[in-house]
Write a protein that holds these residues in place. Structure first.
Motif, PDB file in Angstrom:
ATOM      1  N   GLU A  76       0.828  -1.196   0.000  1.00 14.88           N
ATOM      2  CA  GLU A  76       0.000   0.000   0.000  1.00 14.88           C
ATOM      3  C   GLU A  76       0.870   1.256   0.000  1.00 14.88           C
ATOM      4  OE1 GLU A  76      -4.026  -1.264   2.375  1.00 14.88           O
ATOM      5  OE2 GLU A  76      -2.187  -1.058   3.536  1.00 14.88           O
ATOM      6  N   GLY A  77       0.489   2.224  -0.856  1.00 10.19           N
ATOM      7  CA  GLY A  77       1.239   3.476  -0.956  1.00 10.19           C
ATOM      8  C   GLY A  77       2.447   3.400  -1.848  1.00 10.19           C
ATOM      9  N   GLY A  78       2.749   2.233  -2.400  1.00  6.97           N
ATOM     10  CA  GLY A  78       3.918   2.078  -3.250  1.00  6.97           C
ATOM     11  C   GLY A  78       3.621   2.398  -4.701  1.00  6.97           C
ATOM     12  N   PHE A  79       4.649   2.252  -5.522  1.00  5.82           N
ATOM     13  CA  PHE A  79       4.527   2.496  -6.950  1.00  5.82           C
ATOM     14  C   PHE A  79       4.323   1.163  -7.657  1.00  5.82           C
ATOM     15  CE2 PHE A  79       6.144   2.939 -11.256  1.00  5.82           C
ATOM     16  CZ  PHE A  79       5.550   4.123 -11.665  1.00  5.82           C
ATOM     17  N   SER A 174       0.273   2.660 -14.624  1.00  6.16           N
ATOM     18  CA  SER A 174       1.398   2.829 -13.704  1.00  6.16           C
ATOM     19  C   SER A 174       1.153   4.048 -12.830  1.00  6.16           C
ATOM     20  CB  SER A 174       2.706   2.992 -14.473  1.00  6.16           C
ATOM     21  OG  SER A 174       2.986   1.864 -15.271  1.00  6.16           O
ATOM     22  N   GLY A 175       1.539   3.962 -11.566  1.00  2.00           N
ATOM     23  CA  GLY A 175       1.359   5.101 -10.673  1.00  2.00           C
ATOM     24  C   GLY A 175       1.443   4.700  -9.222  1.00  2.00           C
ATOM     25  N   ARG A 176       1.077   5.654  -8.367  1.00  2.00           N
ATOM     26  CA  ARG A 176       1.085   5.429  -6.925  1.00  2.00           C
ATOM     27  C   ARG A 176      -0.244   4.815  -6.502  1.00  2.00           C
ATOM     28  NH1 ARG A 176       5.730   5.677  -4.356  1.00  2.00           N
ATOM     29  NH2 ARG A 176       6.148   7.676  -5.378  1.00  2.00           N
ATOM     30  N   ILE A 199      -5.392   3.781  -8.148  1.00  2.00           N
ATOM     31  CA  ILE A 199      -4.042   4.099  -8.624  1.00  2.00           C
ATOM     32  C   ILE A 199      -4.086   5.475  -9.262  1.00  2.00           C
ATOM     33  CG2 ILE A 199      -2.147   3.404 -10.133  1.00  2.00           C
ATOM     34  CD1 ILE A 199      -3.215   0.557 -10.007  1.00  2.00           C
ATOM     35  N   GLN A 200      -3.109   6.307  -8.927  1.00  2.86           N
ATOM     36  CA  GLN A 200      -3.017   7.650  -9.498  1.00  2.86           C
ATOM     37  C   GLN A 200      -1.628   7.876 -10.074  1.00  2.86           C
ATOM     38  OE1 GLN A 200      -4.192  10.007  -5.997  1.00  2.86           O
ATOM     39  NE2 GLN A 200      -6.094  10.502  -7.051  1.00  2.86           N
ATOM     40  N   ARG A 201      -1.596   8.383 -11.281  1.00  3.78           N
ATOM     41  CA  ARG A 201      -0.332   8.782 -11.893  1.00  3.78           C
ATOM     42  C   ARG A 201      -0.152  10.274 -11.662  1.00  3.78           C
ATOM     43  NH1 ARG A 201       1.223   8.686 -18.369  1.00  3.78           N
ATOM     44  NH2 ARG A 201       3.302   9.604 -18.135  1.00  3.78           N
ATOM     45  N   GLY A 276       7.545  13.852  -6.907  1.00  2.00           N
ATOM     46  CA  GLY A 276       6.291  13.587  -6.201  1.00  2.00           C
ATOM     47  C   GLY A 276       5.951  14.639  -5.164  1.00  2.00           C
ATOM     48  N   LEU A 279       0.933  16.643  -4.745  1.00  2.00           N
ATOM     49  CA  LEU A 279      -0.019  15.553  -4.538  1.00  2.00           C
ATOM     50  C   LEU A 279      -1.401  16.012  -4.974  1.00  2.00           C
ATOM     51  CD1 LEU A 279       1.107  14.317  -0.998  1.00  2.00           C
ATOM     52  CD2 LEU A 279       1.750  13.370  -3.227  1.00  2.00           C
TER      53      LEU A 279
END
Length: 388
Positions: A76-79, A174-176, A199-201, A276, A279
């Motif tokens: 969780e919270g990773g890329f 792909s994203g956080r 997921i957010q890029r 990053g 946000l």
């Protein structure tokens, strides 16, 4: 001694008067003021708008099949990268469906092979009229039906394989990735309303700004009339703590409709965000040159004074070294200067230093504002020194 003292005092008095006359003749009695020569120059029309950051891409991860979650495969919270496995759903039923579809396909292929062989045997017999023509026609039809069944079962097998792949939920972009809203053991379905995670890029990232439709209309009319020209698309950001963001962005587009509730138009800018720092949802201030005024006159702010009615005026240094009071009209500030829209012409000498005690028509001794101001002893002291 009394006579000598009187003569000395008279001499000093005459010397002082002579010094004052010389100083008056030289114009040194007039106050020294600093001036700048104003010119017409292009000035960007800088716009400052509040805005909020928006993720470049957002994807809600949802299941496409029903089943129990066996494992969560991400932090969780990773890329995460596109295609990376995120959840594993129990695939037992879907694996069985694949095997059943494969068996059906094998059966259909066997039937099709038998039908083709029958047609091959009937073909020469039909030519010799050893069998009824209808029998040969029926054999051809059965062969076509068998081949169609092969195609149907092949599609069913492909569908079963796709469904089996859906048992492994992968990242669409792909994203956080955010926190997981489902844990191992949870029952999920393809029709559920809530996502499993999001997921957010954020590199790059968008900034949505709101500008008054009235301001935008005025600007467009000025550009259309030729009064100002179109500005650049570069945008700078100021963060919530007042610091400047280290990367410049570009304006992507503006909405074609006005928000009826707020009377504003949304403008969107794109910024790189490699570290990053930005946000989604942050409040920022965007500054960009929306247009360029090619005929602006800039006057330093210390030169502009206000009357009791709020109107602006400046003092000019005339050719005969007189202070001339001139009313002006200003629009806005740029850095430490006012933009003057009326009252001045290129080449006017505007007094910027020593304006505190000026009066209209008073004698002045103008020097360029960049020159150091002369500081000396009072005139009476100089006259006394000259007399000595």
């Amino acid at each position: 001694m009394l006579l000598a003292g009187a003569l000395c005092a008279a001499t000093l008095s005459l010397g002082a008067c002579s010094g004052q006359e010389d100083e008056s003749k030289n114009g040194r009695g007039a106050p020294q003021v600093g001036f700048v020569v104003v010119q017409v120059e292009p000035v960007p029309v800088t716009t400052s708008l509040g805005g909020r950051t928006v993720a470049f891409e957002t994807s809600e991860v949802r299941p496409q099949v029903n089943g129990l979650i066996r494992r969560r495969l991400f932090t969780e919270g990773g890329f995460v990268r596109a295609g990376q496995p995120l959840y594993q759903i129990d695939a037992s039923l879907y694996q069985a469906a694949v095997e059943q579809a494969a068996a059906n396909l094998a059966s259909a292929r066997a039937s099709a092979q038998a039908a083709d062989e029958r047609v091959r045997r009937f073909a020469p017999l039909a030519k010799m009229q050893a069998i009824a023509e209808q029998d040969y026609t029926d054999a051809l039809a059965e062969a076509r039906v068998a081949r169609a069944a092969v195609a149907q079962n092949n599609a069913a097998l492909e569908t079963a394989r796709i469904t089996l792949r859906y048992a492994t939920i992968t990242a669409p972009i792909s994203g956080r990735i955010g926190r997981s809203l489902a844990t191992p053991g949870a029952l999920v379905s393809a029709s559920q309303a809530s996502p499993l995670t999001t997921i957010q890029r954020i590199d790059p990232i968008y900034v949505d700004m709101q500008q008054s439709s009235a301001e935008l209309t005025t600007l467009r009319q000025a550009i259309a009339s030729g009064g100002i020209s179109q500005g650049g698309a570069a945008v700078r950001l100021r963060l919530e703590d007042g610091s400047a963001y280290g990367f410049a962005g570009t304006v992507e587009f503006s909405e074609m409709t006005v928000n009826e509730a707020t009377g504003t138009v949304t403008l969107r800018a794109r910024f790189p965000n490699p570290n990053g720092l930005l946000l989604p949802g942050m409040f920022v201030t965007a500054m960009f040159d929306q247009a360029i005024d090619p005929t602006a006159i800039l006057v330093p702010q210390p030169a502009v004074q206000r009357d009791f009615d709020g109107s602006a005026f400046v003092y000019l240094a005339s050719k005969d070294n007189k202070a001339v009071r001139r009313k002006i009209a200003t629009s806005r500030t740029v850095g430490g200067s006012w933009i003057v829209t009326d009252g001045l012409r290129a080449g006017d000498r505007v007094i910027t230093q020593g304006v505190g005690n000026l009066r209209d028509g008073a004698d002045v001794r103008p020097v360029p504002a960049s020159s150091p101001q002369r500081v000396g002893a009072p005139a009476t002291d100089k006259a006394t020194e000259k007399a000595k």
